[in-house]
Design a protein around this motif. Structure first.
Motif, PDB file in Angstrom:
ATOM      1  N   LEU A   1      13.750  30.834  18.119  1.00 13.35           N
ATOM      2  CA  LEU A   1      12.346  31.655  18.418  1.00 13.35           C
ATOM      3  C   LEU A   1      12.544  32.605  17.888  1.00 13.35           C
ATOM      4  O   LEU A   1      11.886  33.882  17.832  1.00 13.35           O
ATOM      5  CB  LEU A   1      12.682  31.772  20.251  1.00 13.35           C
ATOM      6  CG  LEU A   1      12.081  30.425  21.369  1.00 13.35           C
ATOM      7  CD1 LEU A   1      11.988  31.302  22.494  1.00 13.35           C
ATOM      8  CD2 LEU A   1      10.264  30.436  20.364  1.00 13.35           C
ATOM      9  N   ARG A   2      14.359  33.638  17.858  1.00 19.09           N
ATOM     10  CA  ARG A   2      14.494  34.546  17.725  1.00 19.09           C
ATOM     11  C   ARG A   2      13.954  35.196  15.802  1.00 19.09           C
ATOM     12  O   ARG A   2      13.322  36.529  15.544  1.00 19.09           O
ATOM     13  CB  ARG A   2      15.726  35.371  17.377  1.00 19.09           C
ATOM     14  CG  ARG A   2      16.888  34.141  16.013  1.00 19.09           C
ATOM     15  CD  ARG A   2      18.247  34.721  16.695  1.00 19.09           C
ATOM     16  NE  ARG A   2      18.986  33.872  15.581  1.00 19.09           N
ATOM     17  CZ  ARG A   2      19.419  32.855  15.326  1.00 19.09           C
ATOM     18  NH1 ARG A   2      19.435  32.105  16.424  1.00 19.09           N
ATOM     19  NH2 ARG A   2      20.335  32.876  14.505  1.00 19.09           N
ATOM     20  N   PHE A   3      13.426  34.044  15.141  1.00 24.50           N
ATOM     21  CA  PHE A   3      13.004  34.640  13.982  1.00 24.50           C
ATOM     22  C   PHE A   3      11.853  34.290  13.794  1.00 24.50           C
ATOM     23  O   PHE A   3      11.552  34.831  12.174  1.00 24.50           O
ATOM     24  CB  PHE A   3      13.894  32.667  12.894  1.00 24.50           C
ATOM     25  CG  PHE A   3      14.906  32.548  12.720  1.00 24.50           C
ATOM     26  CD1 PHE A   3      15.757  34.134  11.666  1.00 24.50           C
ATOM     27  CD2 PHE A   3      16.061  31.852  13.510  1.00 24.50           C
ATOM     28  CE1 PHE A   3      17.221  33.412  12.231  1.00 24.50           C
ATOM     29  CE2 PHE A   3      17.189  31.398  13.376  1.00 24.50           C
ATOM     30  CZ  PHE A   3      18.202  32.816  12.806  1.00 24.50           C
ATOM     31  N   PHE A   4      11.071  34.444  15.057  1.00 27.19           N
ATOM     32  CA  PHE A   4       9.615  34.834  14.804  1.00 27.19           C
ATOM     33  C   PHE A   4       9.173  35.918  14.765  1.00 27.19           C
ATOM     34  O   PHE A   4       9.199  36.576  16.041  1.00 27.19           O
ATOM     35  CB  PHE A   4       9.578  33.964  16.024  1.00 27.19           C
ATOM     36  CG  PHE A   4       9.130  32.478  15.632  1.00 27.19           C
ATOM     37  CD1 PHE A   4       7.410  31.626  15.535  1.00 27.19           C
ATOM     38  CD2 PHE A   4      10.059  31.432  15.537  1.00 27.19           C
ATOM     39  CE1 PHE A   4       7.477  30.416  14.788  1.00 27.19           C
ATOM     40  CE2 PHE A   4       9.569  29.741  15.579  1.00 27.19           C
ATOM     41  CZ  PHE A   4       8.410  29.857  15.331  1.00 27.19           C
ATOM     42  N   THR A   5       9.864  36.925  13.831  1.00 28.78           N
ATOM     43  CA  THR A   5       9.121  37.911  14.111  1.00 28.78           C
ATOM     44  C   THR A   5       8.035  38.522  13.368  1.00 28.78           C
ATOM     45  O   THR A   5       7.039  37.521  13.201  1.00 28.78           O
ATOM     46  CB  THR A   5       9.945  39.133  12.772  1.00 28.78           C
ATOM     47  OG1 THR A   5       9.783  38.365  11.689  1.00 28.78           O
ATOM     48  CG2 THR A   5      11.361  38.792  13.292  1.00 28.78           C
ATOM     49  N   VAL A   6       7.491  39.544  13.827  1.00 31.58           N
ATOM     50  CA  VAL A   6       5.655  40.227  13.750  1.00 31.58           C
ATOM     51  C   VAL A   6       5.835  40.218  12.006  1.00 31.58           C
ATOM     52  O   VAL A   6       4.545  38.756  11.543  1.00 31.58           O
ATOM     53  CB  VAL A   6       5.685  41.946  13.781  1.00 31.58           C
ATOM     54  CG1 VAL A   6       3.963  41.960  13.458  1.00 31.58           C
ATOM     55  CG2 VAL A   6       5.751  41.716  15.397  1.00 31.58           C
ATOM     56  N   GLU A   7       6.614  40.282  11.131  1.00 28.41           N
ATOM     57  CA  GLU A   7       6.012  39.418   9.761  1.00 28.41           C
ATOM     58  C   GLU A   7       6.407  38.736   9.133  1.00 28.41           C
ATOM     59  O   GLU A   7       5.629  38.136   8.568  1.00 28.41           O
ATOM     60  CB  GLU A   7       7.947  40.436   8.570  1.00 28.41           C
ATOM     61  CG  GLU A   7       7.822  42.507   9.575  1.00 28.41           C
ATOM     62  CD  GLU A   7       8.250  42.511  10.530  1.00 28.41           C
ATOM     63  OE1 GLU A   7       8.585  44.044  10.786  1.00 28.41           O
ATOM     64  OE2 GLU A   7       9.139  41.950  11.501  1.00 28.41           O
ATOM     65  N   SER A   8       7.417  37.661   9.605  1.00 27.01           N
ATOM     66  CA  SER A   8       6.954  36.232   9.516  1.00 27.01           C
ATOM     67  C   SER A   8       5.706  35.044   9.825  1.00 27.01           C
ATOM     68  O   SER A   8       5.339  35.396   9.148  1.00 27.01           O
ATOM     69  CB  SER A   8       8.493  35.693   9.491  1.00 27.01           C
ATOM     70  OG  SER A   8       8.721  35.392  11.317  1.00 27.01           O
TER      71      SER A   8
ATOM     72  N   GLY B   1       9.702  43.262  14.102  1.00 25.77           N
ATOM     73  CA  GLY B   1      10.693  42.663  14.839  1.00 25.77           C
ATOM     74  C   GLY B   1      10.221  41.865  15.794  1.00 25.77           C
ATOM     75  O   GLY B   1       8.939  40.944  15.796  1.00 25.77           O
ATOM     76  N   ALA B   2      11.361  40.938  16.265  1.00 27.61           N
ATOM     77  CA  ALA B   2      11.376  39.703  17.507  1.00 27.61           C
ATOM     78  C   ALA B   2      10.249  40.024  18.028  1.00 27.61           C
ATOM     79  O   ALA B   2      10.130  41.920  19.056  1.00 27.61           O
ATOM     80  CB  ALA B   2      12.357  39.809  17.413  1.00 27.61           C
TER      81      ALA B   2
ATOM     82  N   LEU C   1       0.525  36.659  17.044  1.00 27.75           N
ATOM     83  CA  LEU C   1      -0.122  37.864  16.404  1.00 27.75           C
ATOM     84  C   LEU C   1      -0.687  38.614  17.576  1.00 27.75           C
ATOM     85  O   LEU C   1      -0.683  40.365  17.830  1.00 27.75           O
ATOM     86  CB  LEU C   1      -1.097  37.689  15.342  1.00 27.75           C
ATOM     87  CG  LEU C   1      -0.378  38.063  14.296  1.00 27.75           C
ATOM     88  CD1 LEU C   1      -1.204  37.850  13.110  1.00 27.75           C
ATOM     89  CD2 LEU C   1       0.927  38.856  13.544  1.00 27.75           C
ATOM     90  N   ALA C   2      -1.769  38.759  18.376  1.00 26.00           N
ATOM     91  CA  ALA C   2      -2.645  39.350  19.509  1.00 26.00           C
ATOM     92  C   ALA C   2      -1.481  39.227  20.848  1.00 26.00           C
ATOM     93  O   ALA C   2      -1.229  40.363  21.631  1.00 26.00           O
ATOM     94  CB  ALA C   2      -2.900  38.242  19.866  1.00 26.00           C
ATOM     95  N   TYR C   3      -0.473  38.706  21.100  1.00 24.06           N
ATOM     96  CA  TYR C   3       0.440  39.101  21.872  1.00 24.06           C
ATOM     97  C   TYR C   3       1.326  40.275  21.331  1.00 24.06           C
ATOM     98  O   TYR C   3       1.429  41.603  22.220  1.00 24.06           O
ATOM     99  CB  TYR C   3       1.849  37.825  22.796  1.00 24.06           C
ATOM    100  CG  TYR C   3       2.487  37.825  23.498  1.00 24.06           C
ATOM    101  CD1 TYR C   3       2.826  38.041  24.690  1.00 24.06           C
ATOM    102  CD2 TYR C   3       3.862  38.183  22.252  1.00 24.06           C
ATOM    103  CE1 TYR C   3       3.923  38.187  25.430  1.00 24.06           C
ATOM    104  CE2 TYR C   3       4.715  38.457  23.746  1.00 24.06           C
ATOM    105  CZ  TYR C   3       4.305  38.518  24.450  1.00 24.06           C
ATOM    106  OH  TYR C   3       5.848  39.005  25.665  1.00 24.06           O
ATOM    107  N   ALA C   4       1.754  40.096  20.475  1.00 21.87           N
ATOM    108  CA  ALA C   4       2.813  41.445  20.163  1.00 21.87           C
ATOM    109  C   ALA C   4       2.212  42.696  19.665  1.00 21.87           C
ATOM    110  O   ALA C   4       2.772  43.414  20.018  1.00 21.87           O
ATOM    111  CB  ALA C   4       3.282  40.687  18.116  1.00 21.87           C
ATOM    112  N   LYS C   5       0.419  42.739  19.825  1.00 27.55           N
ATOM    113  CA  LYS C   5      -0.229  43.707  19.911  1.00 27.55           C
ATOM    114  C   LYS C   5      -0.266  44.527  20.902  1.00 27.55           C
ATOM    115  O   LYS C   5      -0.371  45.358  21.577  1.00 27.55           O
ATOM    116  CB  LYS C   5      -1.488  43.811  18.698  1.00 27.55           C
ATOM    117  CG  LYS C   5      -2.229  44.689  19.095  1.00 27.55           C
ATOM    118  CD  LYS C   5      -4.085  44.138  17.996  1.00 27.55           C
ATOM    119  CE  LYS C   5      -4.788  45.410  18.153  1.00 27.55           C
ATOM    120  NZ  LYS C   5      -5.619  45.048  17.112  1.00 27.55           N
TER     121      LYS C   5
END
Length: 279
Positions: free
Chosen positions: A142-149, A188-189, A177-181
């Motif tokens: 899961l740590r590889f799921f970054t905003v960029e990737s 980052g992660a 992406l919606a969750y990150a925003k």
């Protein structure tokens, strides 16, 4: 054989070797734990093949599962190889691959959907469940799921000395992406604690277990790896391509993938009865 006594100095050297071999932190921890358990059994006596055989028998008598014993022996064999004591290695226990899995251990799609419903008020946990089950990744990945990737729609995962690419389904990409925003995560992660550190797998495990009662799912079925196996069974039921599935899961051997796609005893019996060979 006094020169072959298992000492902390030798275990320490083995520890350094594992790190230089770029083993994962979890693997290093497991190998050292297994070697120290064997050291406690040996009790200061010289390491011989007879001692290793006796340890294997002791594990059997204590009721350890065959897979667990073989896994522990693999750790010990790695240590013996490092020490140059290959003559002390023993044979692994033979285990026939079962034709089906125990129904009480496998998570069904209906149960997975109930877990999602139960996690409705916990958006991060719900999204974690969907991410693991929707891609087949390991919880440690899961740590590889970054905003960029996630923005690119491709996740580059490094695990067990291998790099593979995970292609994100469009719907999952949008959710991430919606969750990150909404969470104010611009780079980052994505799956982090309130302090910004990557989530610990034990915390995820505990949060999943807490859903069981509300979702009416047995606790024995609820853990991250079962989500990965549900992905595998669902993918294979549609694609029927075990080689491609092995690549997606990051398996070196198709034999490992075969274990993931086993059906339950109930489904296996239904298929056998469907042959129509008993009149």
């Amino acid at each position: 054989m006094r020169e072959r006594v298992l000492t902390e100095e030798r275990i320490g050297a083995f520890h350094e070797y594992l790190i230089l071999e770029e083993k994962s932190g979890a693997t290093v921890e497991k190998y050292l734990r297994d070697v120290r358990a064997f050291s406690a059994f040996a009790g200061g006596q010289g390491v011989t093949k007879e001692v290793v055989m006796a340890y294997k028998q002791d594990l059997l008598e204590k009721g350890y599962a065959i897979r667990s014993i073989n896994s522990m022996l693999a750790s010990i064999h790695s240590f013996l190889d490092h020490q140059g004591w290959q003559d002390c290695k023993v044979k692994s226990l033979k285990l026939q691959t079962p034709a089906y899995c125990a129904e009480e251990k496998e998570l069904t799609k209906a149960e997975y959907l109930r877990l999602l419903a139960a996690a409705k008020s916990q958006p991060q946990l719900r999204l974690i469940l969907e991410t693991i089950c929707g891609t087949g990744i390991r919880v440690s990945e899961l740590r590889f799921f970054t905003v960029e990737s996630v923005s690119r729609g491709e996740i580059s995962v490094r695990c067990k000395g291998k790099i593979r690419t995970i292609l994100l389904p469009g719907k999952l990409r949008g959710l991430l992406l919606a969750y990150a925003k909404k969470s104010g995560i611009r780079s980052g992660a994505i799956f982090v604690t309130r302090s910004g550190k990557p989530l610990n797998r034990s915390n995820i495990w505990a949060q999943m277990k807490a859903l069981c009662e509300k979702a009416r799912v047995k606790a024995s079925k609820v853990f991250p790896h079962n989500l990965r196996k549900l992905f595998a069974r669902t993918f294979y039921s549609i694609e029927k391509d075990i080689a491609k599935l092995a690549d997606i899961l990051g398996h070196s051997s198709i034999n490992t993938t075969r274990i993931y796609i086993m059906t339950t005893g109930v489904e296996h019996r239904r298929k056998i009865e469907g042959l129509g060979l008993v009149l």
